[in-house]
Design a protein around this motif. Sequence first.
Motif, PDB file in Angstrom:
ATOM      1  N   LYS A  78      -4.293   2.650  -4.514  1.00 55.55           N
ATOM      2  CA  LYS A  78      -5.172   1.745  -3.895  1.00 55.55           C
ATOM      3  C   LYS A  78      -4.657   0.944  -2.693  1.00 55.55           C
ATOM      4  O   LYS A  78      -3.427   0.722  -2.386  1.00 55.55           O
ATOM      5  N   LYS A  79      -5.493   0.812  -1.677  1.00 54.81           N
ATOM      6  CA  LYS A  79      -5.074   0.089  -0.587  1.00 54.81           C
ATOM      7  C   LYS A  79      -5.144  -1.317  -0.913  1.00 54.81           C
ATOM      8  O   LYS A  79      -5.881  -1.919  -1.502  1.00 54.81           O
TER       9      LYS A  79
ATOM     10  N   ASN B 150      -3.146   7.153  -8.905  1.00 57.69           N
ATOM     11  CA  ASN B 150      -4.313   6.859  -8.029  1.00 57.69           C
ATOM     12  C   ASN B 150      -4.194   5.622  -7.068  1.00 57.69           C
ATOM     13  O   ASN B 150      -4.697   4.456  -7.426  1.00 57.69           O
TER      14      ASN B 150
ATOM     15  N   THR C 148       0.940  -1.153   0.118  1.00 62.36           N
ATOM     16  CA  THR C 148       0.141   0.043  -0.047  1.00 62.36           C
ATOM     17  C   THR C 148       0.814   1.233   0.208  1.00 62.36           C
ATOM     18  O   THR C 148       0.599   2.318  -0.721  1.00 62.36           O
TER      19      THR C 148
ATOM     20  N   GLN D 140       2.194   1.674  -3.418  1.00 55.75           N
ATOM     21  CA  GLN D 140       0.970   2.201  -4.217  1.00 55.75           C
ATOM     22  C   GLN D 140       0.920   3.755  -4.258  1.00 55.75           C
ATOM     23  O   GLN D 140       0.927   4.722  -4.956  1.00 55.75           O
TER      24      GLN D 140
END
Length: 434
Positions: A128-129, A126, A117, A120
Amino acid sequence: MVINLKNFVESCSSKLKMNDFQDLDHIDGISISAVCANLYKSVRDDLVMFYFRDGANYASVYTKSKIVSENIKWNLNVRKIKIKALIVNTRNANAFTGLMGYKGLKEIAEEASLQLTKKQVEDEDNPKKIQSSEILFGCTGTIGEKYPTDKIIKSIPNLISKIKYTQNKLIWVKAAMGIITTDTKPKLAMEECEIGSKKVKIYGIAKGSGMIFPNMATTLGYIFTDATLSNDILNKLLKKNIETTFNAISCDGDTSTNDMVSIFSTGKVNNLMINNINDKKISNFDKALHSVLLNLAKRVVNDGEGASKFITINVTKAKTDNDAKKIAFSIANSPLVKTAIAGNDPNWGRIIMAIGKAGIDINIKKLSIKLGHIKIIEKGQLFKSYIEDDAAVYMRESKKIDITVEMNVGKNFFTAYTMDFTKKYIEINADYRT
């Protein structure tokens, strides 16, 4: 990128060169990392991650053993349509480890999801978890030893920091080497094909060299494609093609607790939608997938522990497919057949024995057997022109041995692949933990 050559230590693969492998390069949507988590006494890559930053559709087939590893149980509980990562460790099978082994996977998945995470957030527009339930596991190694949860957790930050978003041949070889145990060489294969007018890639790696027998074998096999295919289509294609590839091999007749073959689709190629595996638009992909799976399966057999001969057993003109399969594996799993081949002894009586014990009704008067192109049995009798010295020369000079059994009672057939039993096989397995 520095490849860990210690993965080749004490193996027959010391003469391997990079040109021994196909030119696997980059597949969009896949990132790879391989590190040393100190799971072995020696320093080598033993922890590998495949990261799908945008997720991947997937399908898997698993061992049919009644005793399965904790990672298989974990994977079967994953219900997500897409997964974000596959983590593979070697040295420890995480089998017969009970609740602690499963709990270890949960802790590793939680740490990996946390670190991914963060990755990311660092790398994506954008972010995301990543959830722990979006991570699959592959484990291979010794059964019944405490799972090295702490070592793996400590290695997760390093594993993620070394993720390579762009692959090349060296990175694929490094990943394939990172998942091996008693294998003497990494196993890689690739095909390219088209779905409609769109070109797609299918890459695969595998490990396995002993405890090999369906369903499936002590095998980890991972297939990756940039095609856009649903989980349902992937599942049907994999199950269809596994029967004549990974479920057609045997090294020693033993089935492991950890076997899995998975396919992952990143969906980065915007090909035509496929809703049925009988759709003609998927036929080329179907054939290419089979080619990759069979290539890898044959490499597993060819690298069988201590193997000196690759053996193909063709049973043809049988009454049913199942009859052909039973006879083929009865021969493939016979220690007496396999040791005779190791000794270059054309002892065809052992083949007769193996056919007889398969439990299939045999019309002896119709039975024919060939060793390579040499006819031994015809219509249930020793072929009148058979010369045993010719068969001995064939066995001595050939690294690939073909046994053909014609039942002549039907139109069905099956091909099995195996290897011989040498003294080296005993040495490898006797010394496996020492």
